[in-house]
Design a protein around this motif. Structure first.
Motif, PDB file in Angstrom:
ATOM      1  N   PRO A  99      37.117  30.317  -5.091  1.00  0.00           N
ATOM      2  CA  PRO A  99      38.103  29.225  -5.109  1.00  0.00           C
ATOM      3  C   PRO A  99      38.487  28.768  -3.700  1.00  0.00           C
ATOM      4  O   PRO A  99      38.601  27.556  -3.439  1.00  0.00           O
ATOM      5  CB  PRO A  99      39.296  29.837  -5.844  1.00  0.00           C
ATOM      6  N   ALA A 156      35.732  26.638  -2.114  1.00  0.00           N
ATOM      7  CA  ALA A 156      35.701  25.273  -2.642  1.00  0.00           C
ATOM      8  C   ALA A 156      36.690  24.389  -1.897  1.00  0.00           C
ATOM      9  O   ALA A 156      36.386  23.238  -1.548  1.00  0.00           O
ATOM     10  CB  ALA A 156      36.003  25.282  -4.138  1.00  0.00           C
ATOM     11  N   GLU A 157      37.880  24.909  -1.639  1.00  0.00           N
ATOM     12  CA  GLU A 157      38.880  24.129  -0.905  1.00  0.00           C
ATOM     13  C   GLU A 157      38.491  23.963   0.560  1.00  0.00           C
ATOM     14  O   GLU A 157      38.638  22.885   1.137  1.00  0.00           O
ATOM     15  CB  GLU A 157      40.250  24.808  -1.013  1.00  0.00           C
ATOM     16  N   ARG A 204      35.599  21.370   0.996  1.00  0.00           N
ATOM     17  CA  ARG A 204      35.794  20.039   0.437  1.00  0.00           C
ATOM     18  C   ARG A 204      35.832  18.999   1.559  1.00  0.00           C
ATOM     19  O   ARG A 204      36.552  19.142   2.528  1.00  0.00           O
ATOM     20  CB  ARG A 204      37.090  20.003  -0.374  1.00  0.00           C
ATOM     21  N   THR A 230      29.401  26.095  -4.966  1.00  0.00           N
ATOM     22  CA  THR A 230      30.365  25.381  -5.804  1.00  0.00           C
ATOM     23  C   THR A 230      29.852  24.024  -6.273  1.00  0.00           C
ATOM     24  O   THR A 230      30.596  23.270  -6.888  1.00  0.00           O
ATOM     25  CB  THR A 230      31.688  25.188  -5.051  1.00  0.00           C
ATOM     26  N   ARG A 276      28.872  21.293  -4.616  1.00  0.00           N
ATOM     27  CA  ARG A 276      29.239  20.054  -3.922  1.00  0.00           C
ATOM     28  C   ARG A 276      28.010  19.261  -3.482  1.00  0.00           C
ATOM     29  O   ARG A 276      27.997  18.022  -3.570  1.00  0.00           O
ATOM     30  CB  ARG A 276      30.140  20.358  -2.720  1.00  0.00           C
ATOM     31  N   VAL A 285      33.337  27.734 -10.588  1.00  0.00           N
ATOM     32  CA  VAL A 285      33.986  26.628  -9.878  1.00  0.00           C
ATOM     33  C   VAL A 285      33.137  25.363  -9.980  1.00  0.00           C
ATOM     34  O   VAL A 285      33.648  24.260 -10.220  1.00  0.00           O
ATOM     35  CB  VAL A 285      34.227  26.997  -8.404  1.00  0.00           C
ATOM     36  N   ALA A 286      31.818  25.519  -9.801  1.00  0.00           N
ATOM     37  CA  ALA A 286      30.920  24.367  -9.880  1.00  0.00           C
ATOM     38  C   ALA A 286      31.018  23.689 -11.244  1.00  0.00           C
ATOM     39  O   ALA A 286      31.081  22.447 -11.333  1.00  0.00           O
ATOM     40  CB  ALA A 286      29.488  24.809  -9.605  1.00  0.00           C
ATOM     41  N   GLN A 341      33.481  23.759 -13.332  1.00  0.00           N
ATOM     42  CA  GLN A 341      34.802  23.153 -13.513  1.00  0.00           C
ATOM     43  C   GLN A 341      34.912  21.834 -12.744  1.00  0.00           C
ATOM     44  O   GLN A 341      35.459  20.849 -13.256  1.00  0.00           O
ATOM     45  CB  GLN A 341      35.886  24.123 -13.032  1.00  0.00           C
ATOM     46  N   GLU A 342      34.377  21.813 -11.513  1.00  0.00           N
ATOM     47  CA  GLU A 342      34.522  20.630 -10.674  1.00  0.00           C
ATOM     48  C   GLU A 342      33.494  19.545 -10.992  1.00  0.00           C
ATOM     49  O   GLU A 342      33.729  18.365 -10.707  1.00  0.00           O
ATOM     50  CB  GLU A 342      34.435  21.023  -9.201  1.00  0.00           C
ATOM     51  N   HIS A 343      32.357  19.943 -11.562  1.00  0.00           N
ATOM     52  CA  HIS A 343      31.283  18.977 -11.847  1.00  0.00           C
ATOM     53  C   HIS A 343      30.779  19.197 -13.273  1.00  0.00           C
ATOM     54  O   HIS A 343      29.643  19.637 -13.494  1.00  0.00           O
ATOM     55  CB  HIS A 343      30.149  19.137 -10.831  1.00  0.00           C
TER      56      HIS A 343
END
Length: 227
Positions: free
Chosen positions: A23, A26-27, A30, A66, A68, A94-95, A97-99
């Protein structure tokens, strides 16, 4: 993937370390691509070559973290069917969840679990940096196996002669080795039957929101077309 021995050791410590920082990573990362136009250019060239020479086959982001960069490739408007592969279940969580519109799979670049000649392109963006020197030829051979003839492979890595070892990152205890290599060493892709098309070295950025500890290297290659 072997169940014991050096291969299992480095994969286990790498997976566990990235699980611990997922986590926070990921932040931290970004917006990094938005701040690095050269990297975006390298990825754009790779994506165009995959779209033109990959035969419409899927493109794998190996060591996607993640997701991105996976998402960046998907959003370039070239119609690439991009998916991610990573060792770390937490990075993959995380990947996903975000994508949510992209596919992410758990796996190892030592044994990708993909059919022969099934990829229209392969990206290893700062993921071979965790692979020990003695394992690198096998990784490159695996890349050759899964790429279709004419399909490109793009590597990003840190340039240097000595590895960086980290025991703490983003407030968590880790055990990570970053193998810094000269571009000529990474161009040993040739020994695996891959054809090197471009080698780029970028000097270290010391200013901006994402300063770098070392110069960066990019090697573009492809699996030759069958005669």
């Amino acid at each position: 993937m072997t169940a014991s021995g050096p291969s299992a050791d480095f994969q286990r410590t790498t997976r566990d370390s990235y699980d611990a920082i997922a986590p926070a990573y990921a932040e931290f990362s970004r917006g990094e691509l938005a701040a690095k136009p050269l990297e975006r250019g390298v990825l754009a060239v790779f994506a165009e070559l995959a779209a033109a020479g990959g035969g419409g086959l899927p493109v794998a982001d190996v060591g996607c973290g993640t997701g991105r960069v996976t998402a960046h490739l998907s959003e370039l408007g070239l119609g690439l069917d991009v998916f991610g592969i990573d060792l770390s279940p937490q990075m993959l969580a995380v990947a996903r969840q975000e994508h949510p519109g992209l596919r992410f799979e758990e796996g190892s670049m030592l044994a990708l679990g993909l059919p022969d000649a099934s990829l229209g392109g392969l990206l290893a963006w700062y993921s071979t940096i965790h692979v020990p020197d003695e394992e690198l030829p096998g990784v490159f051979a695996e890349f050759h196996r899964v790429l279709a003839p004419g399909a490109p492979v793009q590597l990003g890595f840190q340039v240097g002669d000595e590895p960086l070892r980290m025991t703490e990152a983003l407030g968590e205890e880790v055990s990570l080795v970053f193998h810094r290599r000269q571009p000529e060493r990474v161009a040993a892709l040739r020994a695996a039957g891959l054809e090197v098309r471009a080698v780029v070295r970028k000097e270290r950025e010391t200013e901006g929101p994402f300063p770098e500890r070392a110069p960066q290297g990019f090697v573009l290659a492809r699996r030759p077309r069958e005669v």
